[in-house]
Design a protein around this motif. Structure first.
Motif, PDB file in Angstrom:
ATOM      1  N   PHE A  87      14.372  -1.802  -0.530  1.00 30.01           N
ATOM      2  CA  PHE A  87      13.353  -1.493  -1.526  1.00 30.01           C
ATOM      3  C   PHE A  87      13.864  -1.695  -2.952  1.00 30.01           C
ATOM      4  CE2 PHE A  87      12.404   1.638   1.995  1.00 30.01           C
ATOM      5  CZ  PHE A  87      11.437   0.853   2.580  1.00 30.01           C
ATOM      6  N   GLN A  88      14.863  -2.526  -3.121  1.00 30.59           N
ATOM      7  CA  GLN A  88      15.494  -2.698  -4.426  1.00 30.59           C
ATOM      8  C   GLN A  88      14.497  -3.151  -5.489  1.00 30.59           C
ATOM      9  OE1 GLN A  88      18.728  -5.428  -4.395  1.00 30.59           O
ATOM     10  NE2 GLN A  88      19.467  -4.832  -6.404  1.00 30.59           N
ATOM     11  N   GLN A  89      13.640  -4.116  -5.188  1.00 30.44           N
ATOM     12  CA  GLN A  89      12.679  -4.609  -6.167  1.00 30.44           C
ATOM     13  C   GLN A  89      11.607  -3.567  -6.484  1.00 30.44           C
ATOM     14  OE1 GLN A  89      11.374  -8.254  -4.357  1.00 30.44           O
ATOM     15  NE2 GLN A  89      12.814  -9.467  -5.565  1.00 30.44           N
ATOM     16  N   LEU A  90      11.344  -2.664  -5.563  1.00 34.78           N
ATOM     17  CA  LEU A  90      10.326  -1.639  -5.799  1.00 34.78           C
ATOM     18  C   LEU A  90      10.796  -0.612  -6.818  1.00 34.78           C
ATOM     19  CD1 LEU A  90       9.072  -1.117  -2.155  1.00 34.78           C
ATOM     20  CD2 LEU A  90       7.877  -2.263  -4.002  1.00 34.78           C
ATOM     21  N   HIS A  91      12.094  -0.478  -7.004  1.00 30.94           N
ATOM     22  CA  HIS A  91      12.604   0.490  -7.977  1.00 30.94           C
ATOM     23  C   HIS A  91      12.308   0.061  -9.419  1.00 30.94           C
ATOM     24  CE1 HIS A  91      14.467   3.136  -5.095  1.00 30.94           C
ATOM     25  NE2 HIS A  91      15.052   2.108  -4.513  1.00 30.94           N
ATOM     26  N   ILE A 121      -2.020  -4.644  -3.511  1.00 28.22           N
ATOM     27  CA  ILE A 121      -1.536  -4.101  -2.243  1.00 28.22           C
ATOM     28  C   ILE A 121      -2.311  -4.751  -1.106  1.00 28.22           C
ATOM     29  CG2 ILE A 121      -1.359  -2.034  -0.803  1.00 28.22           C
ATOM     30  CD1 ILE A 121      -1.372  -0.386  -3.367  1.00 28.22           C
ATOM     31  N   ARG A 122      -1.595  -5.063  -0.035  1.00 25.71           N
ATOM     32  CA  ARG A 122      -2.218  -5.412   1.238  1.00 25.71           C
ATOM     33  C   ARG A 122      -1.591  -4.498   2.281  1.00 25.71           C
ATOM     34  NH1 ARG A 122      -1.460 -11.772   1.603  1.00 25.71           N
ATOM     35  NH2 ARG A 122      -2.171 -12.276  -0.482  1.00 25.71           N
ATOM     36  N   SER A 123      -2.432  -3.959   3.139  1.00 32.06           N
ATOM     37  CA  SER A 123      -1.929  -3.018   4.132  1.00 32.06           C
ATOM     38  C   SER A 123      -2.655  -3.219   5.450  1.00 32.06           C
ATOM     39  CB  SER A 123      -2.141  -1.580   3.652  1.00 32.06           C
ATOM     40  OG  SER A 123      -1.718  -0.673   4.633  1.00 32.06           O
ATOM     41  N   HIS A 124      -1.958  -2.925   6.521  1.00 30.89           N
ATOM     42  CA  HIS A 124      -2.562  -2.966   7.848  1.00 30.89           C
ATOM     43  C   HIS A 124      -2.986  -1.578   8.320  1.00 30.89           C
ATOM     44  CE1 HIS A 124      -1.908  -7.116   8.997  1.00 30.89           C
ATOM     45  NE2 HIS A 124      -0.656  -7.053   8.569  1.00 30.89           N
ATOM     46  N   ASN A 125      -2.615  -0.536   7.566  1.00 29.79           N
ATOM     47  CA  ASN A 125      -2.825   0.807   8.093  1.00 29.79           C
ATOM     48  C   ASN A 125      -3.092   1.804   6.969  1.00 29.79           C
ATOM     49  OD1 ASN A 125      -2.824   2.929   9.950  1.00 29.79           O
ATOM     50  ND2 ASN A 125      -0.659   3.307   9.670  1.00 29.79           N
ATOM     51  N   ILE A 154      -2.791   8.183   3.334  1.00 29.74           N
ATOM     52  CA  ILE A 154      -1.498   7.514   3.313  1.00 29.74           C
ATOM     53  C   ILE A 154      -1.715   6.038   3.644  1.00 29.74           C
ATOM     54  CG2 ILE A 154       0.817   7.445   4.310  1.00 29.74           C
ATOM     55  CD1 ILE A 154       0.150  10.430   5.223  1.00 29.74           C
ATOM     56  N   VAL A 155      -1.347   5.169   2.714  1.00 31.49           N
ATOM     57  CA  VAL A 155      -1.468   3.728   2.901  1.00 31.49           C
ATOM     58  C   VAL A 155      -0.064   3.182   3.136  1.00 31.49           C
ATOM     59  CG1 VAL A 155      -2.180   1.553   1.842  1.00 31.49           C
ATOM     60  CG2 VAL A 155      -3.451   3.638   1.350  1.00 31.49           C
ATOM     61  N   SER A 156       0.113   2.425   4.215  1.00 30.34           N
ATOM     62  CA  SER A 156       1.430   1.834   4.441  1.00 30.34           C
ATOM     63  C   SER A 156       1.547   0.570   3.602  1.00 30.34           C
ATOM     64  CB  SER A 156       1.635   1.516   5.926  1.00 30.34           C
ATOM     65  OG  SER A 156       0.721   0.532   6.345  1.00 30.34           O
ATOM     66  N   GLY A 157       2.654   0.431   2.915  1.00 32.52           N
ATOM     67  CA  GLY A 157       2.877  -0.713   2.042  1.00 32.52           C
ATOM     68  C   GLY A 157       3.425  -1.890   2.825  1.00 32.52           C
ATOM     69  N   ASP A 158       2.570  -2.869   3.130  1.00 33.79           N
ATOM     70  CA  ASP A 158       3.011  -4.050   3.859  1.00 33.79           C
ATOM     71  C   ASP A 158       3.278  -5.230   2.929  1.00 33.79           C
ATOM     72  OD1 ASP A 158       2.779  -2.735   6.302  1.00 33.79           O
ATOM     73  OD2 ASP A 158       0.689  -3.299   6.524  1.00 33.79           O
ATOM     74  N   TYR A 159       2.555  -5.294   1.808  1.00 34.12           N
ATOM     75  CA  TYR A 159       2.690  -6.410   0.863  1.00 34.12           C
ATOM     76  C   TYR A 159       2.366  -5.875  -0.520  1.00 34.12           C
ATOM     77  CZ  TYR A 159       1.431 -10.808  -1.475  1.00 34.12           C
ATOM     78  OH  TYR A 159       1.333 -11.855  -2.348  1.00 34.12           O
ATOM     79  N   ASP A 183       2.150  -8.969 -11.202  1.00 36.77           N
ATOM     80  CA  ASP A 183       2.153 -10.134 -12.098  1.00 36.77           C
ATOM     81  C   ASP A 183       2.281 -11.437 -11.311  1.00 36.77           C
ATOM     82  OD1 ASP A 183       2.005  -8.390 -14.265  1.00 36.77           O
ATOM     83  OD2 ASP A 183       4.197  -8.262 -14.426  1.00 36.77           O
ATOM     84  N   SER A 184       1.530 -11.557 -10.236  1.00 38.37           N
ATOM     85  CA  SER A 184       1.505 -12.754  -9.373  1.00 38.37           C
ATOM     86  C   SER A 184       2.854 -13.061  -8.726  1.00 38.37           C
ATOM     87  CB  SER A 184       1.013 -13.971 -10.152  1.00 38.37           C
ATOM     88  OG  SER A 184      -0.284 -13.737 -10.637  1.00 38.37           O
ATOM     89  N   LYS A 185       3.739 -12.066  -8.628  1.00 37.92           N
ATOM     90  CA  LYS A 185       5.026 -12.238  -7.955  1.00 37.92           C
ATOM     91  C   LYS A 185       5.124 -11.213  -6.836  1.00 37.92           C
ATOM     92  CE  LYS A 185       7.464 -13.836 -12.037  1.00 37.92           C
ATOM     93  NZ  LYS A 185       8.488 -13.519 -13.039  1.00 37.92           N
ATOM     94  N   ILE A 186       5.520 -11.673  -5.670  1.00 39.76           N
ATOM     95  CA  ILE A 186       5.700 -10.771  -4.532  1.00 39.76           C
ATOM     96  C   ILE A 186       6.957  -9.950  -4.782  1.00 39.76           C
ATOM     97  CG2 ILE A 186       6.114 -10.603  -2.066  1.00 39.76           C
ATOM     98  CD1 ILE A 186       4.721 -13.326  -1.784  1.00 39.76           C
ATOM     99  N   ILE A 187       6.793  -8.614  -4.807  1.00 41.03           N
ATOM    100  CA  ILE A 187       7.979  -7.773  -4.990  1.00 41.03           C
ATOM    101  C   ILE A 187       8.381  -7.070  -3.693  1.00 41.03           C
ATOM    102  CG2 ILE A 187       7.647  -7.459  -7.450  1.00 41.03           C
ATOM    103  CD1 ILE A 187       6.535  -4.689  -6.864  1.00 41.03           C
ATOM    104  N   TYR A 188       7.479  -7.057  -2.710  1.00 38.52           N
ATOM    105  CA  TYR A 188       7.848  -6.482  -1.407  1.00 38.52           C
ATOM    106  C   TYR A 188       6.931  -7.053  -0.338  1.00 38.52           C
ATOM    107  CZ  TYR A 188       8.603  -3.256   2.429  1.00 38.52           C
ATOM    108  OH  TYR A 188       8.882  -2.720   3.657  1.00 38.52           O
ATOM    109  N   GLU A 189       7.509  -7.425   0.780  1.00 39.99           N
ATOM    110  CA  GLU A 189       6.755  -7.827   1.957  1.00 39.99           C
ATOM    111  C   GLU A 189       7.484  -7.265   3.160  1.00 39.99           C
ATOM    112  OE1 GLU A 189       4.393 -11.715   3.600  1.00 39.99           O
ATOM    113  OE2 GLU A 189       5.988 -12.002   2.134  1.00 39.99           O
ATOM    114  N   ARG A 190       6.767  -6.461   3.943  1.00 41.04           N
ATOM    115  CA  ARG A 190       7.394  -5.813   5.101  1.00 41.04           C
ATOM    116  C   ARG A 190       7.870  -6.884   6.073  1.00 41.04           C
ATOM    117  NH1 ARG A 190       7.201  -0.718   6.660  1.00 41.04           N
ATOM    118  NH2 ARG A 190       5.400  -0.278   5.358  1.00 41.04           N
TER     119      ARG A 190
END
Length: 180
Positions: A128-132, A142-146, A157-162, A166-173
């Motif tokens: 989760f380094q980029q999320l900090h 956010i995109r989530s499956h759950n 509670i939303v699970s963070g999947d994507y 600023d148009s840059k992906i910072i996390y993708e499960r």
């Protein structure tokens, strides 16, 4: 000579008998029926049993309480984008989860005027380094499956999947290991 032939044939017969007996035992085990998934009626019966337990009664009371209704309405509000795995715009409202939460790493976000817990699960080193780098009032996609809820929490509670900022992906499960 006859004794030598008998000495060679006797172990061959014994080993052959053991192999054949072992094969029959394996065939008997494979004839056991495989467990079938429960039918809808069986699942409803189990649900009714659980609803009669103290935990089930407490959950039903929570569902009808004002807090429970608020949480369920919030979960329903984002149900379609979650099912379709489409983008949802969110604003970060807090970098910490409510006190006493056991959801691992996460942040609080607001989507369409409703507050949610955005949970990423148990904290793994460097995952989760980029999320900090997120800050309060950052706008993210956010995109989530759950989406889930629990009586312990006052927010869905939303699970963070994507996560995108600023148009840059910072996390993708990462995909689950071992298939589906």
């Amino acid at each position: 000579m006859k004794k030598a032939i008998y000495a060679l044939i006797l172990p061959l017969v014994v080993v052959g008998g053991l192999v054949f007996a072992n094969r029959e035992i394996k065939n008997e085990n494979s004839k056991k029926p495989t467990p079938r998934p429960p039918s809808a009626a069986e699942m409803k019966a189990e649900l009714r049993k659980w609803e009669a337990t103290p935990a089930g009664i407490m959950f039903k009371k929570w569902q009808t309480s004002p807090d429970g209704k608020k949480v369920l309405a919030g979960a329903a509000k984002i149900g379609k984008p979650v099912n379709a795995f489409t983008n949802m715009e969110a604003v970060i409202t807090s970098l910490s989860l409510p006190p006493g939460s056991r959801l691992g790493f996460g942040v609080m976000v607001r989507i369409d005027g409703v507050d949610y817990i955005l949970s990423f699960g148990p904290k793994q080193p460097d995952e989760f380094q980029q999320l900090h780098s997120l800050k309060v009032n950052d706008k993210i996609i956010i995109r989530s499956h759950n989406v889930s809820y629990a009586p312990k929490y006052s927010y869905p509670i939303v699970s963070g999947d994507y996560i995108e900022r600023d148009s840059k992906i910072i996390y993708e499960r990462p995909p689950n290991k071992g298939g589906c």
